[in-house]
Structures are given as structure tokens and as C-alpha cells.
Design a protein around this motif. Structure first.
Motif, PDB file in Angstrom:
ATOM      1  N   ARG A  38       0.867  -1.188   0.000  1.00 60.33           N
ATOM      2  CA  ARG A  38       0.000   0.000   0.000  1.00 60.33           C
ATOM      3  C   ARG A  38       0.899   1.231   0.000  1.00 60.33           C
ATOM      4  O   ARG A  38       1.934   1.275   0.658  1.00 60.33           O
ATOM      5  CB  ARG A  38      -0.892  -0.002   1.234  1.00 60.33           C
ATOM      6  N   GLY A  39       0.491   2.245  -0.757  1.00 61.85           N
ATOM      7  CA  GLY A  39       1.259   3.481  -0.787  1.00 61.85           C
ATOM      8  C   GLY A  39       2.432   3.430  -1.740  1.00 61.85           C
ATOM      9  O   GLY A  39       3.184   4.403  -1.845  1.00 61.85           O
ATOM     10  N   ARG A  40       2.645   2.328  -2.415  1.00 61.84           N
ATOM     11  CA  ARG A  40       3.708   2.231  -3.418  1.00 61.84           C
ATOM     12  C   ARG A  40       3.052   1.993  -4.780  1.00 61.84           C
ATOM     13  O   ARG A  40       1.951   1.461  -4.862  1.00 61.84           O
ATOM     14  CB  ARG A  40       4.641   1.045  -3.123  1.00 61.84           C
ATOM     15  N   GLU A  41       3.768   2.365  -5.802  1.00 59.09           N
ATOM     16  CA  GLU A  41       3.244   2.189  -7.158  1.00 59.09           C
ATOM     17  C   GLU A  41       4.254   1.401  -7.979  1.00 59.09           C
ATOM     18  O   GLU A  41       5.426   1.752  -8.006  1.00 59.09           O
ATOM     19  CB  GLU A  41       3.036   3.548  -7.839  1.00 59.09           C
ATOM     20  N   PRO A  42       3.808   0.362  -8.671  1.00 61.41           N
ATOM     21  CA  PRO A  42       4.734  -0.344  -9.557  1.00 61.41           C
ATOM     22  C   PRO A  42       5.042   0.510 -10.781  1.00 61.41           C
ATOM     23  O   PRO A  42       4.243   1.374 -11.148  1.00 61.41           O
ATOM     24  CB  PRO A  42       3.947  -1.591  -9.968  1.00 61.41           C
ATOM     25  N   LEU A  43       6.201   0.280 -11.384  1.00 66.02           N
ATOM     26  CA  LEU A  43       6.489   0.959 -12.655  1.00 66.02           C
ATOM     27  C   LEU A  43       5.606   0.394 -13.763  1.00 66.02           C
ATOM     28  O   LEU A  43       5.081   1.145 -14.580  1.00 66.02           O
ATOM     29  CB  LEU A  43       7.964   0.781 -13.022  1.00 66.02           C
ATOM     30  N   PHE A  44       5.450  -0.907 -13.779  1.00 66.59           N
ATOM     31  CA  PHE A  44       4.606  -1.554 -14.781  1.00 66.59           C
ATOM     32  C   PHE A  44       3.782  -2.639 -14.105  1.00 66.59           C
ATOM     33  O   PHE A  44       4.274  -3.326 -13.222  1.00 66.59           O
ATOM     34  CB  PHE A  44       5.445  -2.212 -15.883  1.00 66.59           C
ATOM     35  N   VAL A  45       2.557  -2.792 -14.562  1.00 63.34           N
ATOM     36  CA  VAL A  45       1.733  -3.901 -14.103  1.00 63.34           C
ATOM     37  C   VAL A  45       1.845  -5.012 -15.153  1.00 63.34           C
ATOM     38  O   VAL A  45       1.715  -4.742 -16.346  1.00 63.34           O
ATOM     39  CB  VAL A  45       0.268  -3.448 -13.942  1.00 63.34           C
ATOM     40  N   PRO A  46       2.120  -6.260 -14.724  1.00 62.50           N
ATOM     41  CA  PRO A  46       2.226  -7.350 -15.697  1.00 62.50           C
ATOM     42  C   PRO A  46       1.000  -7.391 -16.633  1.00 62.50           C
ATOM     43  O   PRO A  46      -0.130  -7.155 -16.200  1.00 62.50           O
ATOM     44  CB  PRO A  46       2.297  -8.594 -14.809  1.00 62.50           C
ATOM     45  N   CYS A  47       1.289  -7.675 -17.900  1.00 69.65           N
ATOM     46  CA  CYS A  47       0.296  -7.440 -18.960  1.00 69.65           C
ATOM     47  C   CYS A  47      -1.002  -8.233 -18.821  1.00 69.65           C
ATOM     48  O   CYS A  47      -2.093  -7.661 -18.961  1.00 69.65           O
ATOM     49  CB  CYS A  47       0.932  -7.740 -20.315  1.00 69.65           C
ATOM     50  N   THR A  48      -0.922  -9.529 -18.566  1.00 65.70           N
ATOM     51  CA  THR A  48      -2.163 -10.315 -18.547  1.00 65.70           C
ATOM     52  C   THR A  48      -3.076  -9.922 -17.376  1.00 65.70           C
ATOM     53  O   THR A  48      -4.263  -9.643 -17.594  1.00 65.70           O
ATOM     54  CB  THR A  48      -1.847 -11.827 -18.559  1.00 65.70           C
ATOM     55  N   PRO A  49      -2.565  -9.865 -16.136  1.00 64.61           N
ATOM     56  CA  PRO A  49      -3.457  -9.419 -15.061  1.00 64.61           C
ATOM     57  C   PRO A  49      -3.953  -7.980 -15.261  1.00 64.61           C
ATOM     58  O   PRO A  49      -5.106  -7.662 -14.943  1.00 64.61           O
ATOM     59  CB  PRO A  49      -2.613  -9.540 -13.789  1.00 64.61           C
ATOM     60  N   LYS A  50      -3.115  -7.128 -15.825  1.00 68.96           N
ATOM     61  CA  LYS A  50      -3.553  -5.761 -16.122  1.00 68.96           C
ATOM     62  C   LYS A  50      -4.725  -5.803 -17.108  1.00 68.96           C
ATOM     63  O   LYS A  50      -5.705  -5.069 -16.968  1.00 68.96           O
ATOM     64  CB  LYS A  50      -2.379  -4.962 -16.716  1.00 68.96           C
ATOM     65  N   GLY A  51      -4.626  -6.718 -18.080  1.00 66.24           N
ATOM     66  CA  GLY A  51      -5.707  -6.876 -19.051  1.00 66.24           C
ATOM     67  C   GLY A  51      -7.005  -7.348 -18.402  1.00 66.24           C
ATOM     68  O   GLY A  51      -8.096  -6.899 -18.760  1.00 66.24           O
ATOM     69  N   CYS A  52      -6.881  -8.247 -17.429  1.00 71.39           N
ATOM     70  CA  CYS A  52      -8.085  -8.741 -16.724  1.00 71.39           C
ATOM     71  C   CYS A  52      -8.801  -7.594 -16.017  1.00 71.39           C
ATOM     72  O   CYS A  52     -10.024  -7.448 -16.106  1.00 71.39           O
ATOM     73  CB  CYS A  52      -7.695  -9.791 -15.677  1.00 71.39           C
TER      74      CYS A  52
END
Lengths: 379, 379
Positions: free
Chosen positions: A212-226
Motif C-alpha cells: 500500500r502506498g507504493r506504485e509499480p512501474l509496470f503492471v504485468p500485462c495479462t493481469p492488467k488486461g483482466c
């Protein structure tokens, strides 16, 4: 990293609705497509047979999950889930990305670039790489491909990664997996600099996704797509019970973390779970990413649940010209009669993965060229 | 980092049973204490009143959860949960650590060192730091303390961290939180080099904890303590339903990740969860880390469940000389009649946190001095 002193970076919107990237969106000029009211209820051809089969064990592989005993009257009385049309959403996203890229090029002269490294001669890998290249072409992303022989050394691969890391025209680097067995996959993946790791699999990214309170640089593509599919169909996540089936590093686990970031109450079901249907049948949202054809039966699904099927499993089909057809982890015939919305296979999550790869590459190009990027996003 | 060319590093055992550190244990010379058969059933004084109160909302703060209506006959018929004695386990672990450190010093002349940086004059923080120092003394860890004034600059703190990062006699660095409001906590915590981040809060650690096939350098102390208690009491985790209440970065989320690493089926319940008791009452293991006194009532607990209570909440108590007493998140009087095992508050998880900090510091000293350490553990 090239930093161009311009305010142009402010004008580019992100083409995903993911909250994890929202911090980069200074304003969004693209109106998101919303779908729920446009989708008519799905009716299948009468030649298909319906019916809820009896409960099955999670170990059983079911190549066809309908039962021939259901009468026509039952069919007429049944309502079916909305179809979540990933193919259409992915197409819309590609169009939105193309508009962004065209504007980016006009305003600051930058074109996003994606580099793909392919080692060896696996046909499936070559097809994936070709599809990625084609998708890049359709939206205006420059793609760079390095194809190395099967007997290349790890050092050769690392050298190419190093060059792409330093190349300001490359904003995303992908190493196509699997690598030949004589190479250390972890060493090679770790060599991709995190600012260009558009796959989002770096542990630092995953850690930020979990916190919590942190942000990833990139979200993995397949779960991001879901999650993007849920967003685009206005399916509420906050406060909902969500079950993710499968705990892989690339889909199940990050999907669970994403759902939790959006305030769902998440359970992860996996191969060691006893009575998985007991848990799945309590879920408002199920994301299945386990690679077991038709594992999730109708009886596993709570009436009105939303089902996102990541599985793409070939099963024998003598009637198909190819001798097989693709089915998901979820028994579509049964589950679509119980759920309120469902992704088909193919045409559901599948097309979203490459769309999200393009989205991550665009995001990376914007971030690398954004002087006013929040410090948190620079590692 | 100091690397001493010696095989002595092989002889040191880890004093936790955590699987995440098992790779470092070349062999283990210390026999783990096991407790389940030594613990007699817990009986409270008759002056306490028992009884299951009616269900309460998760929003209600309950300072005393027993009801006066229960008869003595009921009390006589009731069985009570085993008490998981964290104080005793922590003491045993400290003794095991002391043995390891003494042997380490004899064999290779290395003494583990823990540096603590305290900024400002908060009394509670000063107490915590004093307790950590005292615990270090009891096991033979050298402790180094820097106490800076409230109005120190961020740069001063960063300078001290930098010195400790470079100091080979320091194997663990802790920055006591909270920091004064003019400092950027994230910047400061990120400055601690990951090999000495014995708190285990670095996102890279958390990412590795989340990922299959990866190993964190350190497991955060409190959740590590919770799992250690389950291990030492031989409580099976694999295949069990586990519910973690609370999703904080320092306890709830890593506890869930640890349970999942051990093949539990994990759900995380949090403030946005509707009907939390519906989920908790299905759990074989509950870890509660939410800071709500007596929130988890007897009715939330499945008969025979194991309860780990991380909450330490002061509630008013005019009968206590201090005017308050400490209670957990779990309503002990009710839940201990339903569960098979439970941690008390105080004396449960609390003492384990510092014991695990000592364990992490020892682990760090061993790793830093271990020439044959697997490459994965070097960042």
C-alpha cells in the motif's frame, strides 16, 4: 535515460484505466469506451447442448462440459451471461494508443520503441514475437528484434540487453521465454533495467504492487488486461469477494494483488486447496489462470458472478480442421448460465495481453520523457 | 561487504524454522524446541466471567467481550484452547541465537552488529530502541545507536545510514519510526542497503516474498514471528484455509504471503470486507493484525481453529494500576473456548517480533560472511 525539457509530456493520456498508472495521467484526453450497455445477451446456436453436469473433481480434465440431457424448454428459460468482448476492447485500446503515439510524435518527436530478444528456433516463440511486432506496427511503436541462435551464450544475450538498456529509442525490452536450457533465465531477466521492464515481472515491481502506498512501474500485462476488462465493463471491484484460481508469478499472484489494491476481498485458490468450489462459489468475481480445460464447472459459480478466464487450453476436436479447439479453464456452457458476465476463449483475455504490452511501452516512453515524473517512479 | 574465506560459515544454523531462510542452513546443529505436548490446557481464574456475546459489527470497539450470563455449569463443560506461549518461544529462540553467536565468534571472530537510528524525543520510540538494545545485549549482538535531535535534517540521517551501510561490523540497520514530519520516510528507508534491511520492508524483499521460486533476503519480523509460532507448535499450514485480518505492509500482507508460500489457501479480510465473520469462520488459521480491541468474537471462529493475535490494544481498566490493560484483536474469553490454540495478549506474538529481529541480524551476519552464499541472495 533521455529527459526532454518539454511540457508535452503532460498531454499524453494513459490508455488503460489502471489505478496504478493513474499518477502519470496529468489529464486524460481520451474518453474511455464503456461496454456494458452495448452488449446484447449471448445466445448460442441450438446445435450446442446445455446442462449442468454433476460436480467434478478439480483434477479431472474435461474436454467438453455440457451434458446432453437438458431439454429445449430449459434452454428457453435460461438467461445467459453478458460476453466480455476482449477482442473488441483490445481493438479500442490499440486505437487509443495509436492516437496517443501519433500526438506524441507530433508534439515532441518521440516514437515509443519495443525491443524483443528471441533465442532459438521454437515455432511458438517465433509466432508470439511476430504477433507482438505486428501489434507494434498497427499502433506506430517501433519494434526492434534480435534473433539469436539456439547455441548462443548467455553473455551474448546480456550484451544485447545492455545495448537496449542504453538505447534511448528503446522504451521496453522483452526477452521471449522460454530460453534455451543452458541459460539462467533469472540472470537474464534481472539484466533488463527496471524502467524498461514492460513485462512488469521484476520483483521490485511485484513488491510495489503488493505494498500500500507504493506504485509499480509496470503492471504485468495479462493481469492488467483482466482488470482493464472489469473497468471497461464498469464491473465494481471494491468490497467484492474475488477468487483468483492459480498463483503463478505472471498471472495469478499479480491479479490477486491488483484486485486487493482495488479493495476486493481476495482469496487465492491453488493446487493444494481442498474443495476449491466451496470458495469459488462465494466469489463475486473469479479470475481463473490455471491451465486446466473446463475445470471451473457451473456448480463452482455463484449466480451473478463475473468470470474472467485466462486459460487457453487446446483440447482434441476431430470436427475441427486443426484437430483441436481452444477452451478456457472455465466450463463456458455451464458457467455462462450462472454468471452475469464472462470472457470467452478465445477472444476474451487473450487479445488484452498484447494490448497491455503496447500500453506499457507507451507508458514507459511517456515516463522516460516526462521531466515532472514523481520521484517514486524513478528507481 | 566483508567476505572472509572460511568454511566456518557452514556451521551456523538459523534459529528460525522459516522456509524462506532454509537455503542458508547448510546444516542445523540446534534442535528446535517443540511445544504442543508441553502445554497444559489453559484455565482462567473463576473471577473472570465467560460467555459468547451476540455477534457484533466489525466497527464496534469492544473493551470487554464476555457476557455475565453464562453459568458455572457451562464453564465446567467447556474446553479451552492451548495457549501458544510466545514469551517462552521467544526466550528459547534468544538462547539458540546466543549459542550461535558465541560459536560464530569463536570460529571466525565475527560478532553480529545491529545499528539503530532514533530521531527526536518520542518516549515510546526511546523505549522500543532501549528494548531492542537490551535484547541485543542478552544474545551477544553488538548494538550501535545514533540518537539525533528532532530538528535534524534528512541529510544527517542519510549520512548515518550511509556510514552504517559501509561499516562491516554492522549487519543490520533499523530506522526507528515514526520519523519527524519534515523527513521523507520512504527516501530514508530506501537508503538502507537491502543486505542490511533486517526489517525486511524493502519492496524488493516483499516482491521476492510474493514470487514463487524467489527468496527474500529478510522476512519482516512480526509476520515471521507468527509463522515461527505455528512451526514451533507443529501446527500444519499446508492445505489449510487461512484468513489474515488486516492488510498492512508490515504485518497483514507479508503474513498472507508467508502463509501462501507454505501452501495455505489464503484470504485477506480488511476494512472494506463485507461480513468478515462469514470468511473468518471458515478458517483453520486466523492471523489478526488490525488494531481493533476484541474485534474477532467467538462467533467468528471455526471450532478447532488456531488463532494468532498480533493486535496489542490498550483499553481502559480502572482496576489496573496503570488505568488500562492490553487486549488483542481477538476476544480471548470467547475465542479461546472455540479455538484449538490461541496466542495471548500480552505474551503471544509481541515477544516474537524482537526475537525475529535478532534472528534476522544473525542471518545477515552469516550471509555477509558466507562465501558460498547462493547468487540469488546477492542483490
Amino acid at each position: 535515460m533521455v529527459l526532454i525539457d518539454t511540457a508535452a509530456s503532460m498531454i499524453f493520456a494513459d490508455c488503460s484505466s489502471s489505478s496504478s498508472t493513474a499518477r502519470l495521467l496529468l489529464f486524460n484526453t481520451t474518453k474511455l469506451q464503456k461496454y456494458p450497455d452495448n452488449i446484447s445477451l449471448f445466445r448460442r446456436s441450438n446445435s450446442l447442448q446445455f446442462g449442468i453436469s454433476s460436480r467434478s473433481s478439480s483434477r479431472t480434465i474435461i474436454t467438453h462440459c455440457s451434458s446432453p440431457s437438458t431439454s429445449a424448454i430449459q434452454i428457453n428459460n435460461e438467461t445467459f451471461a453478458k460476453v466480455i468482448d476482449g477482442k473488441r476492447v483490445a481493438k479500442d485500446i490499440r486505437e487509443e494508443i495509436a492516437v496517443e503515439i501519433s500526438r506524441m510524435q507530433e508534439e515532441i518527436g518521440i516514437v515509443p520503441g519495443l525491443a524483443v530478444i528471441l533465442v532459438g528456433d521454437r515455432k511458438d516463440s517465433a509466432t508470439y514475437v511476430r504477433n507482438k511486432k505486428k501489434a507494434c506496427d498497427t499502433v506506430g511503436i517501433n519494434s526492434y528484434e534480435v534473433h539469436l541462435a539456439e547455441d548462443s551464450t548467455e553473455e551474448e544475450v546480456l550484451n544485447h540487453i545492455s545495448k537496449f538498456n542504453d538505447d534511448p529509442s528503446v522504451h521496453g525490452i522483452l526477452v521471449q521465454l522460454p530460453l534455451p536450457s543452458h541459460m539462467n533465465e533469472q540472470n537474464i531477466l534481472n539484466a533488463v533495467c527496471i524502467e524498461k521492464d514492460v513485462d512488469g515481472f521484476h520483483p521490485l515491481n511485484i513488491g510495489r504492487l503488493a505494498m500500500r502506498g507504493r506504485e509499480p512501474l509496470f503492471v504485468p500485462c495479462t493481469p492488467k488486461g483482466c482488470i482493464e476488462l472489469l473497468h471497461r465493463y464498469d464491473i465494481p471491484i471494491k468490497g467484492k469477494r474475488a477468487v483468483v484460481i492459480g498463483r503463478s508469478n505472471i498471472v495469478g499472484m499479480p491479479a490477486a494483488l491488483l484486485l486487493q489494491r482495488e479493495d476486493a476481498t481476495v482469496s487465492i485458490v491453488h493446487s493444494r486447496t481442498k474443495n476449491p468450489e466451496e470458495i469459488t462459489s462465494q466469489a463475486d468475481i473469479i479470475i481463473s489462470a490455471v491451465g486446466q480445460p473446463n475445470m471451473v464447472r457451473g456448480s463452482w459459480v455463484k449466480p451473478g458472478a463475473v468470470l474472467i478466464d485466462v486459460g487457453i487450453n487446446p483440447v482434441e476436436d476431430p470436427e475441427s480442421p486443426r484437430g483441436y479447439r481452444l477452451v478456457g479453464d472455465i466450463c463456458y456452457e455451464e458457467a455462462s448460465k450462472v454468471a452475469s458476465a464472462i470472457t470467452p476463449v478465445p477472444g476474451g483475455v487473450g487479445p488484452m495481453t498484447i494490448a497491455m504490452l503496447l500500453s506499457n511501452t507507451l507508458l514507459s516512453a511517456k515516463r522516460i520523457n516526462n521531466l515532472r515524473m514523481p520521484a517514486e517512479n524513478i528507481v
